[in-house]
Write a protein that holds these residues in place. Structure first.
Motif, mmCIF file in Angstrom:
data_model
loop_
_atom_site.group_PDB
_atom_site.id
_atom_site.type_symbol
_atom_site.label_atom_id
_atom_site.label_comp_id
_atom_site.label_asym_id
_atom_site.label_seq_id
_atom_site.Cartn_x
_atom_site.Cartn_y
_atom_site.Cartn_z
ATOM 1 N N GLY A 511 0.734 -1.173 -0.064
ATOM 2 C CA GLY A 511 -0.014 -0.054 -0.095
ATOM 3 C C GLY A 511 0.713 1.322 0.074
ATOM 4 N N GLN A 512 2.119 1.217 -0.300
ATOM 5 C CA GLN A 512 2.914 2.409 -0.180
ATOM 6 C C GLN A 512 2.980 3.008 -1.478
ATOM 7 O OE1 GLN A 512 6.846 1.735 1.880
ATOM 8 N NE2 GLN A 512 6.252 -0.408 1.779
ATOM 9 N N MET A 513 2.523 2.248 -2.765
ATOM 10 C CA MET A 513 2.426 2.863 -3.880
ATOM 11 C C MET A 513 1.229 2.480 -4.605
ATOM 12 S SD MET A 513 6.146 2.202 -5.588
ATOM 13 C CE MET A 513 7.673 3.189 -5.648
ATOM 14 N N THR A 514 0.887 3.610 -5.389
ATOM 15 C CA THR A 514 -0.194 3.171 -6.331
ATOM 16 C C THR A 514 0.435 2.583 -7.678
ATOM 17 O OG1 THR A 514 -0.421 5.423 -7.392
ATOM 18 C CG2 THR A 514 -1.821 5.003 -5.301
ATOM 19 N N ARG A 515 -0.504 2.098 -8.432
ATOM 20 C CA ARG A 515 -0.181 1.655 -9.879
ATOM 21 C C ARG A 515 0.831 3.063 -10.439
ATOM 22 N NH1 ARG A 515 -3.068 3.204 -14.651
ATOM 23 N NH2 ARG A 515 -2.672 1.763 -16.325
ATOM 24 N N GLU A 516 -0.039 4.181 -10.284
ATOM 25 C CA GLU A 516 0.399 5.334 -11.004
ATOM 26 C C GLU A 516 1.761 5.846 -10.362
ATOM 27 O OE1 GLU A 516 -2.726 4.941 -10.054
ATOM 28 O OE2 GLU A 516 -3.290 4.388 -12.197
ATOM 29 N N GLN A 517 2.206 5.641 -9.101
ATOM 30 C CA GLN A 517 3.347 6.012 -8.811
ATOM 31 C C GLN A 517 4.410 4.969 -8.993
ATOM 32 O OE1 GLN A 517 1.974 5.971 -4.615
ATOM 33 N NE2 GLN A 517 1.874 8.325 -4.443
ATOM 34 N N ALA A 518 4.076 3.588 -9.225
ATOM 35 C CA ALA A 518 5.168 2.618 -9.510
ATOM 36 C C ALA A 518 5.528 2.881 -10.875
ATOM 37 C CB ALA A 518 4.231 1.152 -9.234
ATOM 38 N N ILE A 519 4.327 3.148 -11.748
ATOM 39 C CA ILE A 519 4.862 3.389 -13.172
ATOM 40 C C ILE A 519 5.827 4.448 -13.260
ATOM 41 C CG2 ILE A 519 4.087 4.340 -15.367
ATOM 42 C CD1 ILE A 519 1.204 2.638 -14.741
ATOM 43 N N ASP A 520 5.458 5.671 -12.606
ATOM 44 C CA ASP A 520 6.444 6.917 -12.573
ATOM 45 C C ASP A 520 8.006 6.612 -12.039
ATOM 46 O OD1 ASP A 520 4.440 8.342 -13.788
ATOM 47 O OD2 ASP A 520 3.846 9.582 -11.711
ATOM 48 N N TYR A 521 7.935 5.562 -10.909
ATOM 49 C CA TYR A 521 9.266 5.246 -10.560
ATOM 50 C C TYR A 521 10.017 4.621 -11.452
ATOM 51 C CZ TYR A 521 12.704 3.588 -7.248
ATOM 52 O OH TYR A 521 13.784 3.103 -6.354
ATOM 53 N N MET A 522 9.380 3.594 -12.245
ATOM 54 C CA MET A 522 10.152 2.918 -13.118
ATOM 55 C C MET A 522 10.458 3.738 -14.473
ATOM 56 S SD MET A 522 8.249 -0.729 -13.611
ATOM 57 C CE MET A 522 9.583 -1.389 -14.765
ATOM 58 N N LEU A 523 9.697 4.837 -14.783
ATOM 59 C CA LEU A 523 10.062 5.859 -15.590
ATOM 60 C C LEU A 523 11.048 6.540 -15.325
ATOM 61 C CD1 LEU A 523 6.646 6.986 -16.848
ATOM 62 C CD2 LEU A 523 8.342 6.004 -18.422
ATOM 63 N N ASP A 524 11.400 6.836 -13.828
ATOM 64 C CA ASP A 524 12.520 7.705 -13.538
ATOM 65 C C ASP A 524 13.775 6.838 -13.435
ATOM 66 O OD1 ASP A 524 10.961 9.880 -12.965
ATOM 67 O OD2 ASP A 524 10.647 9.362 -10.820
ATOM 68 N N ASN A 525 13.728 5.451 -13.542
ATOM 69 C CA ASN A 525 15.020 4.695 -13.312
ATOM 70 C C ASN A 525 15.177 3.755 -14.471
ATOM 71 O OD1 ASN A 525 15.956 5.501 -10.461
ATOM 72 N ND2 ASN A 525 13.762 5.104 -10.068
ATOM 73 N N THR A 526 14.355 3.649 -15.402
ATOM 74 C CA THR A 526 14.531 2.852 -16.545
ATOM 75 C C THR A 526 14.163 3.504 -17.898
ATOM 76 O OG1 THR A 526 12.418 1.924 -16.775
ATOM 77 C CG2 THR A 526 14.065 0.855 -15.199
ATOM 78 N N PRO A 527 15.054 3.170 -18.828
ATOM 79 C CA PRO A 527 14.883 3.821 -20.274
ATOM 80 C C PRO A 527 13.619 3.300 -20.990
ATOM 81 C CG PRO A 527 16.625 2.223 -20.577
ATOM 82 C CD PRO A 527 16.395 2.010 -18.988
ATOM 83 N N ASP A 528 12.821 2.636 -20.386
ATOM 84 C CA ASP A 528 11.707 2.073 -21.166
ATOM 85 C C ASP A 528 10.441 3.238 -21.367
ATOM 86 O OD1 ASP A 528 10.164 0.239 -22.701
ATOM 87 O OD2 ASP A 528 10.610 -1.424 -21.254
ATOM 88 N N ASN A 529 9.525 2.902 -22.103
ATOM 89 C CA ASN A 529 8.568 3.958 -22.227
ATOM 90 C C ASN A 529 7.386 3.451 -21.393
ATOM 91 O OD1 ASN A 529 6.867 1.964 -23.420
ATOM 92 N ND2 ASN A 529 8.227 1.889 -25.325
ATOM 93 N N ARG A 530 6.366 4.586 -21.205
ATOM 94 C CA ARG A 530 5.142 4.359 -20.338
ATOM 95 C C ARG A 530 4.457 3.305 -20.767
ATOM 96 N NH1 ARG A 530 2.693 7.234 -16.514
ATOM 97 N NH2 ARG A 530 4.343 9.084 -16.757
ATOM 98 N N GLU A 531 4.306 2.749 -21.998
ATOM 99 C CA GLU A 531 3.492 1.822 -22.390
ATOM 100 C C GLU A 531 4.076 0.637 -21.861
ATOM 101 O OE1 GLU A 531 1.772 -0.495 -26.413
ATOM 102 O OE2 GLU A 531 3.085 1.274 -26.604
ATOM 103 N N ASN A 532 5.234 0.204 -21.886
ATOM 104 C CA ASN A 532 5.917 -0.826 -21.497
ATOM 105 C C ASN A 532 6.079 -0.924 -19.827
ATOM 106 O OD1 ASN A 532 6.275 -1.787 -24.094
ATOM 107 N ND2 ASN A 532 8.331 -1.200 -24.298
ATOM 108 N N ASP A 533 6.341 0.025 -19.231
ATOM 109 C CA ASP A 533 6.355 0.168 -17.839
ATOM 110 C C ASP A 533 5.047 -0.167 -17.146
ATOM 111 O OD1 ASP A 533 9.008 0.756 -17.868
ATOM 112 O OD2 ASP A 533 8.924 2.801 -17.567
#
Length: 604
Positions: A511-533
């Motif tokens: 419960g520390q992260m929502t789906r949207e927060q987790a997607i943003d964290y991935m975008l901040d740290n990996t070179p993939d795109n939003r669709e794949n993340d």
């Protein structure tokens, strides 16, 4: 990720009642006696267990090359089936306890420890309410049916009997679907439902163009009819053709339509807005179970979360170094974005060119593999494009071959947009992980080792299975890869993905992260795109804890290698280390460490 062919992950499939089993015939087999019971000793116990499990889990038996039950697709969605499993597992735990472990030889002690661990996990899993979620967008019987029935998967279509066998499974599928819908409805009443974002992704799977057909020849399930063996008689071809057309139009299509309509009209409105399993009744307990199941450790979600943050920081520093080396002046996020349009990172135009690129990787590492491995698989290996019906939402994956080598190990690559295939997604590291020497070596060597009890020959423990595959990515430079800076960035990105998973999986499901927060964290740290993340985060939402296995297992294997290199000095052989690591199959990490410490002591 290793393809759930369902064999590799039998334990989790059974404990969550997500593989397909049970008829009265099977129940009798589970509670009655078999010829294997007459075999004395602990290996007789193991053999007896395997015989009974194969009947309870016929899809996994098929995946393992045991074709005796290819006609069965029993209904695992009933309380009676879960009760059968619970009695079955507890009975064998009791039988195991009658053996004096101290009097067993070293290999049998390993078997004892693994068997006990596995059965305790299964018994514990059956106490959870996960049966109220029969499948999701990532795996489950509706997806497996397409893979088995297309004629390109584990289900054999070589004899007339093979073709008739599949018709039996189609019959079982219709019954299974009705019970699965009933379980979904139980979950709706109890509040044990999937997140809305996942249900949305399930709808097109049920309504795919090659599933919902009016012309049976356009169905995915018509594939075997298009590839009849040459020795079939005209009479058999005609009979089977008509039988398959009828089954497609009267059983397969209506079943997928029924599930699709249910999901859209009843289930979607009742699905939840929350992201993590912690939000459902019993959710925190479910997540703790899955964390232990997938990592085979007693690490807590909080410990894993903190470890993930440390690994992310370490890998970011290396990515910053590579960014500077390539002369990029902006931020790391800007660097990631630049890679998405950099032509040096997208050298392909067609799907065949991408596949040829993977074949080139295989040729490059082949000479160096001989220095790192004394044992190599006999199972053939192939690289294939993912089937069209699941390509849009699939990840690259490995589907194990059959133990006798008649079905090759297959590395599947989804290429919906081949001209956009970017090597900084980790092309070389992906091959090392999913194919060679990752999953193909580990799984094939394990299956080919007929001296192991069957439950070890076909075992699947996520932490060691995926940990080994991720460890293999770290061998890239030693194998002659990662010379291209963009490929190396891809390897770093792949490892970063596994580190990020430790953060987002634990974040989502506590419960520390929502789906949207987790997607943003991935975008901040990996070179993939939003669709794949987004697809990745939704995978972690669907399979709590599975994403933790990779990094936890990799770090343990790296820790063991470093320990023995230091302890043994000149006596350390990397080839011997790898052979010892793989020769007895996968196992819980604590059992592996005990085994490897004993090996190292003998090297001195």
């Amino acid at each position: 990720m290793k393809k759930i062919a369902l064999a590799g992950l039998v334990a989790v499939a059974l404990t969550t009642a997500c593989n397909q089993t049970k008829t009265s015939e099977n129940a009798t087999a589970a509670n009655g006696t078999t010829a294997a019971d007459s075999t004395k000793g602990i290996n007789g116990l193991f053999a007896s267990f395997w015989e009974r499990q194969s009947r309870l889990d016929p899809l996994s038996a098929t995946a393992q090359g045991d074709n005796r039950y290819n006609h069965l697709l029993p209904n695992d969605q009933t309380q009676a089936f879960r009760d059968t499993l619970s009695t079955f597992y507890q009975d064998y735990l009791t039988r195991l306890g009658k053996f004096d472990r101290a009097k067993l030889d070293e290999n049998d002690k390993i078997s004892y420890d693994i068997f006990q661990y596995d059965l305790k996990q299964r018994v514990a899993g059956l106490k959870l309410n996960t049966w109220m979620i029969p499948f999701q967008q990532f795996w489950g019987l509706p997806i497996s049916m397409g893979q088995y029935g297309s004629g390109q998967g584990n289900q054999p279509f070589k004899t007339v009997q093979d073709y008739d066998n599949w018709l039996g499974r189609v019959q079982g599928f219709t019954v299974w679907a009705d019970s699965a819908i009933g379980n979904f409805r139980r979950g709706m009443k109890a509040g044990v439902v999937l997140p809305k974002a996942l249900v949305v992704k399930m709808l097109p799977q049920m309504r795919a163009a090659d599933m919902q057909v009016t012309d049976p020849t356009k169905s995915l399930f018509y594939g075997p009819i298009n590839t009849f063996p040459k020795d079939f008689s005209d009479a058999d071809k005609q009979r089977l053709t008509e039988a398959y057309k009828k089954a497609i139009l009267t059983q397969v299509v209506p079943t997928y339509k029924k599930m699709g309509d249910f999901l859209a009209n009843e289930y979607l409105p009742k699905s939840r807005a929350t992201s993590g399993i912690n939000a459902v009744p019993g959710g925190p307990e479910i997540y703790r179970y899955y964390v232990g199941y997938w990592t085979t450790t007693e690490k807590t979600p909080a410990e894993i979360h903190a470890l993930g943050l440390r690994e992310v920081a370490r890998l970011r520093a290396e990515m910053e170094r590579m960014k500077t080396e390539l002369g990029f002046k902006g931020t790391l996020r800007q660097f990631f974005e630049s890679l998405k349009t950099n032509p040096k990172a997208m050298p392909f135009k067609t799907a065949e060119e991408v596949l040829a690129g993977f074949r080139k990787i295989q040729a490059t590492i082949d000479p160096n593999l001989k220095k790192m491995f004394g044992r190599t698989p006999k199972t053939p290996f192939e690289i294939r494009r993912t089937e069209a019906f699941r390509e849009a939402s699939a990840s690259a994956e490995y589907n194990q071959g059959s133990p006798d080598g008649t079905r090759p190990g297959i590395f599947y690559v989804p290429l919906p947009k081949p001209a956009e295939y970017n090597v900084t997604q980790g092309m070389e590291s992906l091959f090392l992980h999913e194919a060679i020497p990752g999953h193909h070596y580990q799984i094939s060597l394990q299956q080919e080792n007929t001296s192991l009890p069957k439950f070890r020959q076909f075992a699947g423990y996520g932490a060691m299975t995926e940990g080994w595959a991720l460890y293999c990515e770290s061998l890239g430079k030693e194998l002659g890869l990662y010379k291209d800076p963009y490929q190396y960035i891809g390897a770093l990105s792949d490892e970063m993905l596994r580190a990020v998973r430790l953060v987002v999986d634990t974040g989502l499901h506590t419960g520390q992260m929502t789906r949207e927060q987790a997607i943003d964290y991935m975008l901040d740290n990996t070179p993939d795109n939003r669709e794949n993340d987004t697809a990745a985060i939704e995978r972690y939402m669907a399979i709590p804890g599975q994403a933790l296995a990779y990094k936890i297992g990799q770090l343990k294997i790296q820790e063991l290698r470093a320990r023995y290199e230091k302890q043994l000095g000149s006596k350390f052989s990397l080839s011997n280390f790898h052979d010892e690591l793989l020769k007895d199959g996968v196992m819980p990490l604590s059992v592996l460490e005990t085994k490897m410490n004993a090996w190292a002591a003998k090297q001195k």
